[in-house]
Design a protein around this motif. Structure first.
Motif, PDB file in Angstrom:
ATOM      1  N   ILE A 103      53.117  31.386  47.496  1.00  0.00           N
ATOM      2  CA  ILE A 103      52.434  30.720  46.391  1.00  0.00           C
ATOM      3  C   ILE A 103      52.216  31.684  45.225  1.00  0.00           C
ATOM      4  CG2 ILE A 103      50.237  29.681  45.662  1.00  0.00           C
ATOM      5  CD1 ILE A 103      50.058  28.419  48.444  1.00  0.00           C
ATOM      6  N   MET A 104      51.724  32.880  45.523  1.00  0.00           N
ATOM      7  CA  MET A 104      51.405  33.841  44.457  1.00  0.00           C
ATOM      8  C   MET A 104      52.608  34.667  44.031  1.00  0.00           C
ATOM      9  SD  MET A 104      47.550  35.221  45.286  1.00  0.00           S
ATOM     10  CE  MET A 104      47.962  35.985  46.867  1.00  0.00           C
ATOM     11  N   GLY A 105      53.586  34.797  44.927  1.00  0.00           N
ATOM     12  CA  GLY A 105      54.743  35.620  44.609  1.00  0.00           C
ATOM     13  C   GLY A 105      54.480  37.105  44.736  1.00  0.00           C
ATOM     14  N   GLN A 106      53.281  37.474  45.161  1.00  0.00           N
ATOM     15  CA  GLN A 106      52.879  38.870  45.317  1.00  0.00           C
ATOM     16  C   GLN A 106      51.615  38.908  46.166  1.00  0.00           C
ATOM     17  OE1 GLN A 106      52.762  38.856  41.016  1.00  0.00           O
ATOM     18  NE2 GLN A 106      50.635  39.584  41.060  1.00  0.00           N
ATOM     19  N   ALA A 107      51.145  40.118  46.503  1.00  0.00           N
ATOM     20  CA  ALA A 107      49.992  40.242  47.394  1.00  0.00           C
ATOM     21  C   ALA A 107      48.681  39.837  46.735  1.00  0.00           C
ATOM     22  CB  ALA A 107      49.888  41.667  47.922  1.00  0.00           C
ATOM     23  N   ASN A 108      48.587  39.996  45.431  1.00  0.00           N
ATOM     24  CA  ASN A 108      47.372  39.570  44.720  1.00  0.00           C
ATOM     25  C   ASN A 108      47.738  39.128  43.313  1.00  0.00           C
ATOM     26  OD1 ASN A 108      47.258  42.117  43.002  1.00  0.00           O
ATOM     27  ND2 ASN A 108      47.019  42.983  45.059  1.00  0.00           N
ATOM     28  N   ARG A 109      46.855  38.331  42.741  1.00  0.00           N
ATOM     29  CA  ARG A 109      47.122  37.803  41.407  1.00  0.00           C
ATOM     30  C   ARG A 109      45.818  37.710  40.629  1.00  0.00           C
ATOM     31  NH1 ARG A 109      51.763  33.357  40.267  1.00  0.00           N
ATOM     32  NH2 ARG A 109      51.704  33.436  37.997  1.00  0.00           N
ATOM     33  N   SER A 110      45.874  38.089  39.360  1.00  0.00           N
ATOM     34  CA  SER A 110      44.672  38.145  38.525  1.00  0.00           C
ATOM     35  C   SER A 110      44.580  36.940  37.599  1.00  0.00           C
ATOM     36  CB  SER A 110      44.684  39.436  37.701  1.00  0.00           C
ATOM     37  OG  SER A 110      43.628  39.442  36.774  1.00  0.00           O
ATOM     38  N   LEU A 111      43.335  36.657  37.175  1.00  0.00           N
ATOM     39  CA  LEU A 111      43.081  35.600  36.197  1.00  0.00           C
ATOM     40  C   LEU A 111      42.737  36.203  34.824  1.00  0.00           C
ATOM     41  CD1 LEU A 111      40.934  32.960  38.141  1.00  0.00           C
ATOM     42  CD2 LEU A 111      43.236  32.652  37.222  1.00  0.00           C
ATOM     43  N   LEU A 112      43.132  37.430  34.628  1.00  0.00           N
ATOM     44  CA  LEU A 112      42.816  38.125  33.381  1.00  0.00           C
ATOM     45  C   LEU A 112      43.324  37.332  32.169  1.00  0.00           C
ATOM     46  CD1 LEU A 112      41.595  40.740  32.226  1.00  0.00           C
ATOM     47  CD2 LEU A 112      43.919  41.705  32.246  1.00  0.00           C
ATOM     48  N   GLY A 113      42.405  37.023  31.259  1.00  0.00           N
ATOM     49  CA  GLY A 113      42.775  36.289  30.047  1.00  0.00           C
ATOM     50  C   GLY A 113      42.866  34.787  30.230  1.00  0.00           C
ATOM     51  N   LYS A 114      42.561  34.300  31.416  1.00  0.00           N
ATOM     52  CA  LYS A 114      42.626  32.864  31.696  1.00  0.00           C
ATOM     53  C   LYS A 114      41.218  32.289  31.874  1.00  0.00           C
ATOM     54  CE  LYS A 114      47.164  32.741  31.955  1.00  0.00           C
ATOM     55  NZ  LYS A 114      48.002  31.955  31.019  1.00  0.00           N
ATOM     56  N   ASP A 115      41.042  31.046  31.481  1.00  0.00           N
ATOM     57  CA  ASP A 115      39.765  30.371  31.680  1.00  0.00           C
ATOM     58  C   ASP A 115      39.625  29.909  33.126  1.00  0.00           C
ATOM     59  OD1 ASP A 115      38.854  30.654  29.080  1.00  0.00           O
ATOM     60  OD2 ASP A 115      39.811  28.792  28.402  1.00  0.00           O
ATOM     61  N   SER A 116      38.379  29.849  33.587  1.00  0.00           N
ATOM     62  CA  SER A 116      38.089  29.347  34.927  1.00  0.00           C
ATOM     63  C   SER A 116      36.935  28.364  34.845  1.00  0.00           C
ATOM     64  CB  SER A 116      37.718  30.514  35.859  1.00  0.00           C
ATOM     65  OG  SER A 116      36.466  31.060  35.489  1.00  0.00           O
ATOM     66  N   LEU A 117      36.500  27.872  35.995  1.00  0.00           N
ATOM     67  CA  LEU A 117      35.359  26.956  36.008  1.00  0.00           C
ATOM     68  C   LEU A 117      34.108  27.605  35.425  1.00  0.00           C
ATOM     69  CD1 LEU A 117      35.549  25.222  39.520  1.00  0.00           C
ATOM     70  CD2 LEU A 117      35.939  24.150  37.300  1.00  0.00           C
ATOM     71  N   PHE A 118      34.044  28.926  35.503  1.00  0.00           N
ATOM     72  CA  PHE A 118      32.852  29.643  35.074  1.00  0.00           C
ATOM     73  C   PHE A 118      32.914  30.114  33.620  1.00  0.00           C
ATOM     74  CE2 PHE A 118      33.615  30.308  39.606  1.00  0.00           C
ATOM     75  CZ  PHE A 118      32.446  29.791  40.142  1.00  0.00           C
ATOM     76  N   SER A 119      33.975  29.727  32.916  1.00  0.00           N
ATOM     77  CA  SER A 119      34.110  30.193  31.528  1.00  0.00           C
ATOM     78  C   SER A 119      34.227  29.059  30.521  1.00  0.00           C
ATOM     79  CB  SER A 119      35.330  31.118  31.407  1.00  0.00           C
ATOM     80  OG  SER A 119      36.524  30.452  31.785  1.00  0.00           O
ATOM     81  N   TYR A 120      33.763  27.856  30.927  1.00  0.00           N
ATOM     82  CA  TYR A 120      33.756  26.757  29.970  1.00  0.00           C
ATOM     83  C   TYR A 120      32.737  27.037  28.857  1.00  0.00           C
ATOM     84  CZ  TYR A 120      36.864  23.660  32.581  1.00  0.00           C
ATOM     85  OH  TYR A 120      37.964  23.102  33.198  1.00  0.00           O
ATOM     86  N   HIS A 121      32.962  26.418  27.691  1.00  0.00           N
ATOM     87  CA  HIS A 121      32.176  26.728  26.502  1.00  0.00           C
ATOM     88  C   HIS A 121      30.678  26.529  26.704  1.00  0.00           C
ATOM     89  CE1 HIS A 121      35.768  27.354  24.186  1.00  0.00           C
ATOM     90  NE2 HIS A 121      36.228  26.133  24.442  1.00  0.00           N
ATOM     91  N   PHE A 122      30.277  25.443  27.393  1.00  0.00           N
ATOM     92  CA  PHE A 122      28.844  25.182  27.545  1.00  0.00           C
ATOM     93  C   PHE A 122      28.163  26.209  28.452  1.00  0.00           C
ATOM     94  CE2 PHE A 122      30.460  23.179  31.330  1.00  0.00           C
ATOM     95  CZ  PHE A 122      29.423  23.252  32.259  1.00  0.00           C
ATOM     96  N   LEU A 123      28.957  26.981  29.212  1.00  0.00           N
ATOM     97  CA  LEU A 123      28.400  28.006  30.088  1.00  0.00           C
ATOM     98  C   LEU A 123      28.288  29.366  29.397  1.00  0.00           C
ATOM     99  CD1 LEU A 123      30.348  27.168  33.385  1.00  0.00           C
ATOM    100  CD2 LEU A 123      27.946  26.663  32.903  1.00  0.00           C
ATOM    101  N   LYS A 124      29.038  29.547  28.320  1.00  0.00           N
ATOM    102  CA  LYS A 124      29.058  30.846  27.651  1.00  0.00           C
ATOM    103  C   LYS A 124      27.750  31.174  26.948  1.00  0.00           C
ATOM    104  CE  LYS A 124      34.081  31.014  27.017  1.00  0.00           C
ATOM    105  NZ  LYS A 124      35.211  31.044  26.057  1.00  0.00           N
TER     106      LYS A 124
END
Length: 295
Positions: A103-124
């Motif tokens: 699925i990841m194509g590697q042993a680990n994968r980062s979300l650097l620069g990507k939005d997540s559930l915890f980075s929506y505008h109303f939470l900032k």
């Protein structure tokens, strides 16, 4: 203070794993080892989808569905393949490792620069660590309501009877194999959901992040049961899991504060769980001794 707030947030999102294991370990009486493969499976699915531009909400739902598929595999191996309970879970857990790499194509994968559930505008606009608490509370409230309602339905009662007394369940015309598969799917769906939440909060997914997960989930259940010893309804027991998960996180914070290394957390977790498991027996012996002395 920020550390304590972070511990509460972590406890809330990790409680989803406690819910999942509660369904199999306590209600279904099924020691499911699939957990340690499903948790990183949910994380890998969510992080990969988000990295490829999928909405965090859709990615989180997909992670839960993929987790359910892992539970389905374990259920089929056990009920149809007649493979022993522990071995069925271990087989699925082992296979999940390779699936996660695919699925990841590697042993680990980062979300650097990507939005997540915890980075929506109303939470900032919230203070640091509060977005985790908000999302965690929303998830826990929804899951508690859904599980409580499900367990009160005829299907939910059939599920409970299957775990409590399979022979009686079969005599009542309940298909225990189907109930077992259903329970494993729901439980592993919750664990996949937990993996998605934790990975988004951490900002990465790793194929080895499931190691020791079953201990963490069990700690949430056992600590809650030890603290609240009175007879509880199923809904109240779900709430104790959340409290136990938060309490467990507080204990880890204290352990780190007094000077333990972060590498020792797995060892500390195992010790905490061991003590929690022994406490009811010790408490019973003390009560018996006190009763004998009074007599």
């Amino acid at each position: 203070m920020n550390i304590l707030i972070s511990a509460i947030g972590q406890g809330l999102i990790w409680a989803t794993l406690g819910f999942g294991l509660f369904l199999t370990f306590r209600i279904l009486d099924f020691p499911d080892m699939t957990v340690e493969g499903t948790f990183p499976l949910g994380a890998a699915t969510a992080v990969t989808l988000i990295s490829n531009g999928v909405s965090p909400i859709i990615a989180t739902i997909c992670a839960a569905l993929v987790g359910s598929l892992a539970g389905l595999v374990t259920g089929l191996l056990y009920t149809k393949g007649k493979i022993p309970i522990l071995l069925a879970g271990i087989l699925t857990m082992t296979a999940a490792y390779s699936v996660n790499l695919r699925i990841m194509g590697q042993a680990n994968r980062s979300l650097l620069g990507k939005d997540s559930l915890f980075s929506y505008h109303f939470l900032k606009i919230l203070p640091p660590n509060f977005p985790v608490i908000v999302i965690g509370l929303i998830m826990i409230v929804l899951l508690t309501i859904c599980l409580a309602l499900f367990l009160k339905t005829e299907l939910g009662q059939s599920f409970i009877v299957t775990g409590d007394n399979p022979k009686m369940a079969r005599s009542l015309g309940i298909n225990t194999d189907n109930m077992t598969i259903l329970g494993l799917m729901i439980a592993n769906g919750l664990i996949g959901l937990g993996g998605a939440l934790v990975s988004q909060n951490n900002g990465f997914a790793d194929v080895n992040m499931g190691v020791g997960t079953i201990v963490v989930a069990l700690a949430s259940i056992i600590i809650g049961e030890v603290v609240f010893t009175d007879t509880l309804t199923l809904t109240e027991r779900l709430i104790t899991i959340v409290i136990g998960s938060i309490f467990y996180r507080f204990v880890l914070v204290i352990v780190l504060y007094i000077g333990f290394n972060a590498d020792d957390l797995k060892l500390v977790s195992a010790i905490i769980l061991g003590l929690a498991l022994m406490l009811p027996g010790i408490r019973s012996k003390l009560r018996l001794n006190a009763f004998l002395k009074r007599g």
